[in-house]
Design a protein around this motif. Sequence first.
Motif, PDB file in Angstrom:
ATOM      1  N   GLY A  40      96.338  86.855  31.228  1.00 44.05           N
ATOM      2  CA  GLY A  40      96.163  87.280  32.609  1.00 44.05           C
ATOM      3  C   GLY A  40      96.667  88.686  32.833  1.00 44.05           C
ATOM      4  N   LEU A  41      97.427  89.198  31.887  1.00 37.08           N
ATOM      5  CA  LEU A  41      98.021  90.523  32.027  1.00 37.08           C
ATOM      6  C   LEU A  41      97.614  91.384  30.838  1.00 37.08           C
ATOM      7  CD1 LEU A  41      99.818  91.761  34.143  1.00 37.08           C
ATOM      8  CD2 LEU A  41     101.795  91.167  32.764  1.00 37.08           C
ATOM      9  N   THR A 144      94.670  55.630  44.320  1.00 33.70           N
ATOM     10  CA  THR A 144      95.824  55.526  43.433  1.00 33.70           C
ATOM     11  C   THR A 144      95.404  55.272  41.987  1.00 33.70           C
ATOM     12  OG1 THR A 144      96.066  53.148  43.724  1.00 33.70           O
ATOM     13  CG2 THR A 144      97.260  54.561  45.257  1.00 33.70           C
ATOM     14  N   TYR A 234      97.607  61.079  37.544  1.00 36.17           N
ATOM     15  CA  TYR A 234      97.667  61.524  36.141  1.00 36.17           C
ATOM     16  C   TYR A 234      96.396  62.233  35.680  1.00 36.17           C
ATOM     17  CZ  TYR A 234      96.089  56.609  35.803  1.00 36.17           C
ATOM     18  OH  TYR A 234      95.449  55.414  35.993  1.00 36.17           O
ATOM     19  N   ASN A 235      95.957  63.214  36.449  1.00 37.84           N
ATOM     20  CA  ASN A 235      94.818  64.075  36.104  1.00 37.84           C
ATOM     21  C   ASN A 235      93.532  63.314  35.819  1.00 37.84           C
ATOM     22  OD1 ASN A 235      96.743  65.988  36.292  1.00 37.84           O
ATOM     23  ND2 ASN A 235      96.707  66.621  34.162  1.00 37.84           N
ATOM     24  N   TYR A 249      95.782  78.799  36.131  1.00 43.61           N
ATOM     25  CA  TYR A 249      96.854  79.091  37.081  1.00 43.61           C
ATOM     26  C   TYR A 249      98.065  78.168  36.964  1.00 43.61           C
ATOM     27  CZ  TYR A 249      93.549  82.313  39.024  1.00 43.61           C
ATOM     28  OH  TYR A 249      92.675  83.346  39.172  1.00 43.61           O
ATOM     29  N   ASN A 250      97.888  76.932  36.517  1.00 42.55           N
ATOM     30  CA  ASN A 250      99.055  76.063  36.337  1.00 42.55           C
ATOM     31  C   ASN A 250      99.641  76.180  34.951  1.00 42.55           C
ATOM     32  OD1 ASN A 250      98.769  75.184  38.888  1.00 42.55           O
ATOM     33  ND2 ASN A 250      98.201  73.082  38.393  1.00 42.55           N
ATOM     34  N   SER A 251      98.771  76.214  33.959  1.00 45.84           N
ATOM     35  CA  SER A 251      99.265  76.249  32.589  1.00 45.84           C
ATOM     36  C   SER A 251      99.377  77.677  32.063  1.00 45.84           C
ATOM     37  CB  SER A 251      98.349  75.442  31.676  1.00 45.84           C
ATOM     38  OG  SER A 251      98.075  74.182  32.250  1.00 45.84           O
TER      39      SER A 251
ATOM     40  N   THR B  79     102.748  78.085  42.065  1.00 49.00           N
ATOM     41  CA  THR B  79     101.555  78.221  41.252  1.00 49.00           C
ATOM     42  C   THR B  79     100.728  79.444  41.603  1.00 49.00           C
ATOM     43  OG1 THR B  79     100.470  76.741  42.762  1.00 49.00           O
ATOM     44  CG2 THR B  79     101.267  75.800  40.708  1.00 49.00           C
ATOM     45  N   PRO B  83      99.696  84.741  39.400  1.00 47.94           N
ATOM     46  CA  PRO B  83      98.433  85.478  39.387  1.00 47.94           C
ATOM     47  C   PRO B  83      98.445  86.703  40.299  1.00 47.94           C
ATOM     48  CG  PRO B  83      98.030  83.147  39.646  1.00 47.94           C
ATOM     49  CD  PRO B  83      99.500  83.327  39.702  1.00 47.94           C
ATOM     50  N   LYS B  86     100.420  89.406  38.629  1.00 46.98           N
ATOM     51  CA  LYS B  86      99.626  89.959  37.531  1.00 46.98           C
ATOM     52  C   LYS B  86      98.555  90.906  38.051  1.00 46.98           C
ATOM     53  CE  LYS B  86     100.209  86.276  34.197  1.00 46.98           C
ATOM     54  NZ  LYS B  86      99.637  85.055  33.656  1.00 46.98           N
ATOM     55  N   ILE B  89     100.085  94.147  39.130  1.00 45.95           N
ATOM     56  CA  ILE B  89     100.470  94.969  37.990  1.00 45.95           C
ATOM     57  C   ILE B  89      99.241  95.595  37.350  1.00 45.95           C
ATOM     58  CG2 ILE B  89     101.399  94.906  35.649  1.00 45.95           C
ATOM     59  CD1 ILE B  89     103.453  92.876  36.625  1.00 45.95           C
ATOM     60  N   SER B  90      98.193  94.787  37.122  1.00 47.80           N
ATOM     61  CA  SER B  90      97.049  95.371  36.416  1.00 47.80           C
ATOM     62  C   SER B  90      96.235  96.315  37.292  1.00 47.80           C
ATOM     63  CB  SER B  90      96.166  94.295  35.774  1.00 47.80           C
ATOM     64  OG  SER B  90      96.130  93.135  36.538  1.00 47.80           O
ATOM     65  N   GLN B 108     106.953  86.571  29.960  1.00 43.43           N
ATOM     66  CA  GLN B 108     105.648  87.057  30.373  1.00 43.43           C
ATOM     67  C   GLN B 108     105.675  88.487  30.920  1.00 43.43           C
ATOM     68  OE1 GLN B 108     102.000  84.940  32.609  1.00 43.43           O
ATOM     69  NE2 GLN B 108     103.959  84.031  32.898  1.00 43.43           N
ATOM     70  N   PHE B 109     106.708  88.788  31.684  1.00 44.62           N
ATOM     71  CA  PHE B 109     106.747  90.098  32.343  1.00 44.62           C
ATOM     72  C   PHE B 109     107.771  91.027  31.706  1.00 44.62           C
ATOM     73  CE2 PHE B 109     105.310  87.060  35.612  1.00 44.62           C
ATOM     74  CZ  PHE B 109     104.047  87.597  35.831  1.00 44.62           C
ATOM     75  N   HIS B 112     108.160  94.769  32.152  1.00 46.44           N
ATOM     76  CA  HIS B 112     108.456  95.329  33.468  1.00 46.44           C
ATOM     77  C   HIS B 112     109.859  95.016  33.962  1.00 46.44           C
ATOM     78  CE1 HIS B 112     104.057  95.340  33.323  1.00 46.44           C
ATOM     79  NE2 HIS B 112     104.130  96.360  34.150  1.00 46.44           N
ATOM     80  N   LYS B 200     102.646  60.779  44.195  1.00 44.22           N
ATOM     81  CA  LYS B 200     101.663  61.852  44.096  1.00 44.22           C
ATOM     82  C   LYS B 200     102.299  63.169  43.672  1.00 44.22           C
ATOM     83  CE  LYS B 200      97.615  61.417  46.924  1.00 44.22           C
ATOM     84  NZ  LYS B 200      97.018  61.892  48.165  1.00 44.22           N
ATOM     85  N   MET B 255     101.946  55.320  44.718  1.00 41.35           N
ATOM     86  CA  MET B 255     101.015  56.340  44.225  1.00 41.35           C
ATOM     87  C   MET B 255     100.191  56.986  45.338  1.00 41.35           C
ATOM     88  SD  MET B 255     101.751  56.744  41.170  1.00 41.35           S
ATOM     89  CE  MET B 255     100.447  57.851  40.666  1.00 41.35           C
ATOM     90  N   SER B 397     102.882  75.058  29.939  1.00 39.48           N
ATOM     91  CA  SER B 397     101.787  74.137  30.249  1.00 39.48           C
ATOM     92  C   SER B 397     102.196  72.681  29.993  1.00 39.48           C
ATOM     93  CB  SER B 397     100.557  74.491  29.426  1.00 39.48           C
ATOM     94  OG  SER B 397     100.835  74.344  28.057  1.00 39.48           O
ATOM     95  N   PRO B 400     102.649  70.589  33.644  1.00 42.62           N
ATOM     96  CA  PRO B 400     101.484  69.980  34.322  1.00 42.62           C
ATOM     97  C   PRO B 400     100.570  69.189  33.398  1.00 42.62           C
ATOM     98  CG  PRO B 400     101.160  72.341  34.051  1.00 42.62           C
ATOM     99  CD  PRO B 400     102.564  72.055  33.613  1.00 42.62           C
ATOM    100  N   ASP B 401     100.519  69.546  32.120  1.00 44.43           N
ATOM    101  CA  ASP B 401      99.530  68.920  31.234  1.00 44.43           C
ATOM    102  C   ASP B 401     100.057  67.683  30.520  1.00 44.43           C
ATOM    103  OD1 ASP B 401      97.942  70.963  31.997  1.00 44.43           O
ATOM    104  OD2 ASP B 401      98.036  72.087  30.121  1.00 44.43           O
ATOM    105  N   PRO B 405     101.292  64.043  34.056  1.00 43.71           N
ATOM    106  CA  PRO B 405     100.352  62.926  33.944  1.00 43.71           C
ATOM    107  C   PRO B 405     100.956  61.699  33.257  1.00 43.71           C
ATOM    108  CG  PRO B 405      99.601  64.826  32.655  1.00 43.71           C
ATOM    109  CD  PRO B 405     100.723  65.285  33.504  1.00 43.71           C
ATOM    110  N   GLN B 408     103.197  59.839  35.692  1.00 40.55           N
ATOM    111  CA  GLN B 408     102.367  59.158  36.695  1.00 40.55           C
ATOM    112  C   GLN B 408     101.689  57.935  36.106  1.00 40.55           C
ATOM    113  OE1 GLN B 408      99.884  62.308  38.328  1.00 40.55           O
ATOM    114  NE2 GLN B 408     100.966  62.115  40.263  1.00 40.55           N
TER     115      GLN B 408
END
Lengths: 286, 437
Positions: A40-41, A144, A234-235, A249-251, B79, B83, B86, B89-90, B108-109, B112, B200, B255, B397, B400-401, B405, B408
């Motif tokens: 992204g940069l 759910t 869970y996605n 944007y999340n990962s 979140t 971006p 970024k 900066i760019s 990451q930065f 700077h 959630k 949930m 990552s 969230p990845d 999950p 949950q």
Amino acid sequence: MKNKSLSFWLFLTPTLVALALVVFIPVLEGLFYSFTNWDGLTFTKVVGFQNYITLFQDKAFINAFWFTVGFVIVTVIMLNVIGLGLALLVTQKFKGNNFLRTVFFMPNMIGGLILGFIWQFIFTQGFQALGNAMHLSWLQNWLTDETTGFWGLVIVTVWQMSGYIMIIYIAYLQNIPNEIIEAAKIDGATAWQRFTKITFPMIAPAFTVCMFLTLSNGFKIYDQNLSLTNGGPYNSTQMLAMDIVNTAYNSGNFALSEAKAIIFFIIVAAISLLQVAYNRKREEDL
Amino acid sequence: MKKNFWKRLGKRVGVIALAAGAAFMLAACSNSSSSGKDVKITILQGKVENNKQFKQIAKEYEKSHPNVKIEVTSIGGGTQYDPVLKTRISSGNAPTIFSLAGPADVKQFKAHEADLSDTKAAKAAQPGTLDAVKNDQGKAVGLPFNVEGYGFVYNKKVFEKAGIDPESLTTVDKLTAAVKQLDAQKDQLGIKGVFALPGKEAWIMSDHLLNLYVAQDYNGNAQKLYKSKTMAFSKNADMKTMLDLQKDYSIKPVMQMDYSAQVNQYFSQGKTAMIQQGDWIYPTVEGIDKNFAKNDIGMIPIPVPGEEGKLPVGTSLYWAVNSQKSTAEQKAAKNFLDWLYTSKAGKKDVVDTLHFVPAYKGYDNYKMKDPLTSVVFKYSQSHETTGWAFPGYTGTSWDPDVAQPNLQKYLSGKQSWDKTVQNMTDGWAKQQKSANN
């Protein structure tokens, strides 16, 4: 178009420049970034097809793909059946058909995000309360799990878009000359025969348009997905567009996300074009 | 041909005039600032809920420092911030001061980030608060906004009615007994459930709850966890006990519950005895019921075997100064941050305007404004705290990845706890192997 004089190009330039700036250049840039480790940069190296290999091993992407395919199949069928049904209904001569047209079209005027939130409330509060009161377990615990999340998305999309599809069918239905229908009536054709042998073939072009719209819309849907389930739980209800956004944007995996977007673009373009080509051919045959 | 000549010329002149006009406007735009030795610093920060207060403080600072201009921009929600930074900066419009969320951002930065270890604020920072934002050379490149803490935020009235002293619930056994007692008297107490667990909002489990059972293996140091090839997660059985307790005695369906249902709908309206949350919920609760927020809520630590009576206190955002700006601009930025956290006027703003629990020494005579931050302040002053290791994974990552999950899935009953732990530790090892840090 022989006379491509200076003024021809001058008039074309603003459009070409705008198109190049916001479409061609970004797409090419994205294509390039999908072969690097861009964050992204900056990027430090070109990795070849590594991102494309990764994405086909990415369970989340594969899940999102099949979920989206299922969603597209169900919504395309339902939208066209319901849209055509509504169109047939409101083109009958009865009092209040104009009012009904407005009503059916209305959901389309509400933005997808807001709709998602409204329906989330209906599913989680309304359905829950109704289910509790009437002891219907299938009305409880909506959104759910994957199944209720899937049907929730289908219901919202169909509810929102069928009015729009209806309008297109109406336009074509009204173009059918009355004489043909009357001639068929005199020849003794039943209502069902008139529909399958006359009406349906006559609105084939509408079918092509609506199929295209529902197909590409189904693949690209994001806002309803975001506000209704946000991909959860869970996605499991994460669709392709959302997976691509979240990967970036999340990962923070921008290059992989670019690769996914390229694959996504190819899939949507291929399916839509195939569909249009096939239906056009069918139109001519009829 | 000839007929058209004048027409065409006319068109050409028009186009040239247009182009010239555009060029002139561009030139005019780029030539607006730069007068004298005034310094302008731009701030881009991620705590959007304090946008108004930061702007107010910037104005105040401009008044006492007339040659400095400060422009504050706030971008909300973890979140979306990265971006935007970024992009800034760019596009060559990088801010002078920006915020960092943890080790992943530090990496990451890194091109700077100015070394801030020589600032007054860095020297006044409480021990451990800079650990997460040290660069490869071991220099601090971030200054904590504040410290925050979380635990079980409880409803005093419910506990009073049931005759239980929440402060006595220092072990898992005592807590479990109390929860069962509260659950038995649910109807008399007027609550729908002892807890309200928002299934959630996966981050409530993956960030805050998980941290309690992972941090000890890394001394509460986010940087250490961020660089670790494996995740030990040796206390996962204790986490299961606490998660199950919250799930089993929560308002259902778990949930379907999100943050606003948990905080606004249930807790703020007295429908639950306690929720797992932090001091940041105070403004929300206050917005719904001022008296309730002021008089009837408190916070206790979540009992963790071996760490009883300690509150997890840490920093979610740090200030960084852009090292690619001019020396004068960097100096002005550092002066501003020093002023905010170490001067008398600045301290007053930190506590009274921002309602921040300070991450710095020298605040002994200050008092926090609300009951939740008071709890955090009390624990942080007496050093009865455990660290936040979770910023070591929230920027990756894996969070969230993998973590969210899987947790949950466990909550939905679709996956066993052993499998959940297995997937999480395997996922971490896989990510760290490819991340080469």
